[in-house]
Every structure is written in C-alpha cells, then in structure tokens.
Motif scaffolding. Structure first.
Motif, PDB file in Angstrom:
ATOM      1  N   ALA A   4     -30.170  52.309  17.961  1.00  0.00           N
ATOM      2  CA  ALA A   4     -29.863  51.110  18.746  1.00  0.00           C
ATOM      3  C   ALA A   4     -29.744  51.390  20.238  1.00  0.00           C
ATOM      4  O   ALA A   4     -30.025  50.519  21.060  1.00  0.00           O
ATOM      5  N   GLN A  58     -17.489  46.972  26.556  1.00  0.00           N
ATOM      6  CA  GLN A  58     -18.663  46.149  26.264  1.00  0.00           C
ATOM      7  C   GLN A  58     -19.953  46.902  26.567  1.00  0.00           C
ATOM      8  O   GLN A  58     -20.866  46.931  25.760  1.00  0.00           O
ATOM      9  N   THR A 113     -19.369  48.138  22.389  1.00  0.00           N
ATOM     10  CA  THR A 113     -19.465  46.958  21.528  1.00  0.00           C
ATOM     11  C   THR A 113     -20.768  46.184  21.657  1.00  0.00           C
ATOM     12  O   THR A 113     -21.042  45.323  20.832  1.00  0.00           O
ATOM     13  N   ARG A 114     -21.585  46.494  22.638  1.00  0.00           N
ATOM     14  CA  ARG A 114     -22.897  45.825  22.693  1.00  0.00           C
ATOM     15  C   ARG A 114     -23.837  46.379  21.628  1.00  0.00           C
ATOM     16  O   ARG A 114     -24.884  45.811  21.374  1.00  0.00           O
ATOM     17  N   GLN A 164     -24.190  46.899  17.826  1.00  0.00           N
ATOM     18  CA  GLN A 164     -23.605  46.447  16.570  1.00  0.00           C
ATOM     19  C   GLN A 164     -23.244  47.585  15.622  1.00  0.00           C
ATOM     20  O   GLN A 164     -22.203  47.525  14.964  1.00  0.00           O
ATOM     21  N   PRO A 165     -24.051  48.661  15.536  1.00  0.00           N
ATOM     22  CA  PRO A 165     -23.637  49.751  14.647  1.00  0.00           C
ATOM     23  C   PRO A 165     -22.293  50.380  15.031  1.00  0.00           C
ATOM     24  O   PRO A 165     -21.542  50.811  14.160  1.00  0.00           O
ATOM     25  N   VAL A 194     -19.725  48.728  16.385  1.00  0.00           N
ATOM     26  CA  VAL A 194     -18.726  47.764  15.915  1.00  0.00           C
ATOM     27  C   VAL A 194     -18.589  47.878  14.398  1.00  0.00           C
ATOM     28  O   VAL A 194     -17.473  47.920  13.863  1.00  0.00           O
ATOM     29  N   ASP A 195     -19.706  47.956  13.702  1.00  0.00           N
ATOM     30  CA  ASP A 195     -19.673  48.086  12.243  1.00  0.00           C
ATOM     31  C   ASP A 195     -18.967  49.371  11.814  1.00  0.00           C
ATOM     32  O   ASP A 195     -18.249  49.383  10.808  1.00  0.00           O
ATOM     33  N   ARG A 209     -11.863  42.351  13.439  1.00  0.00           N
ATOM     34  CA  ARG A 209     -12.327  41.777  14.699  1.00  0.00           C
ATOM     35  C   ARG A 209     -11.765  40.375  14.890  1.00  0.00           C
ATOM     36  O   ARG A 209     -11.768  39.560  13.976  1.00  0.00           O
TER      37      ARG A 209
END
Length: 92
Positions: free
Chosen positions: A19, A60, A64-65, A67-68, A70-71, A80
C-alpha cells in the motif's frame, strides 16, 4: 493471541508494504506503528498510550491513510471511533 491472529498481522504488514508508495513511507508507517504498540506494552495503564488520535496530521500522513495499518491496529485490540483508535484489548 491465536496463531490465526498472528498470521493475520503478518499479512497486514505485507499489505502495508504494498500500500505504501516507497520504502520511506513503509519505514515511516512501521516506525509509527511500532512506537504505538511498544508504548502501550511498556505503559499499559497510561491513557495517552491507549489511544491514537485520528486528527493528528502526522498520524494521518504516516499511518492511518494506509488501511492495512489501521486493520493491523484493529486486529491487535484497538477499536475505531470518529476521532481516535482506542485500545480495548487486554495485555498479557
């Protein structure tokens, strides 16, 4: 944490590598992710280490931009809300 959870975390780290656009972004994301998890482990009762503000520009841009990332945190025990990721899990 189960073996399945550990496999999931490893898959998310691989997905994070894909990513990110380059090695510098991946390294930055891993550094922030590592710092968040290590601070929580070192001081599990300290409130400031139990949440990650989603409104923080550095968080950010570097974490957190993707997604992996955050996951990964969600699988590790964070939940969240609109403004933050909050650790809800238990530490050994």
């Amino acid at each position: 944490m189960t073996a399945k959870d550990k496999d999931g975390l490893m898959q998310l780290l691989r997905a994070l590598c894909i990513a990110t656009e380059d090695e510098a972004q991946y390294t930055r994301a891993l550094t922030i992710l590592s710092k968040a998890v290590n601070n929580l482990i070192a001081s599990p009762t300290e409130a400031k280490f139990r949440s990650i503000p989603l409104t923080n520009a550095a968080v950010q841009a570097g974490l957190t931009r993707f997604q992996p990332a955050v996951d990964f945190l969600l699988l590790a025990g964070f939940s969240r809300s609109d403004t933050k990721l909050q650790f809800e899990g238990k530490l050994p």
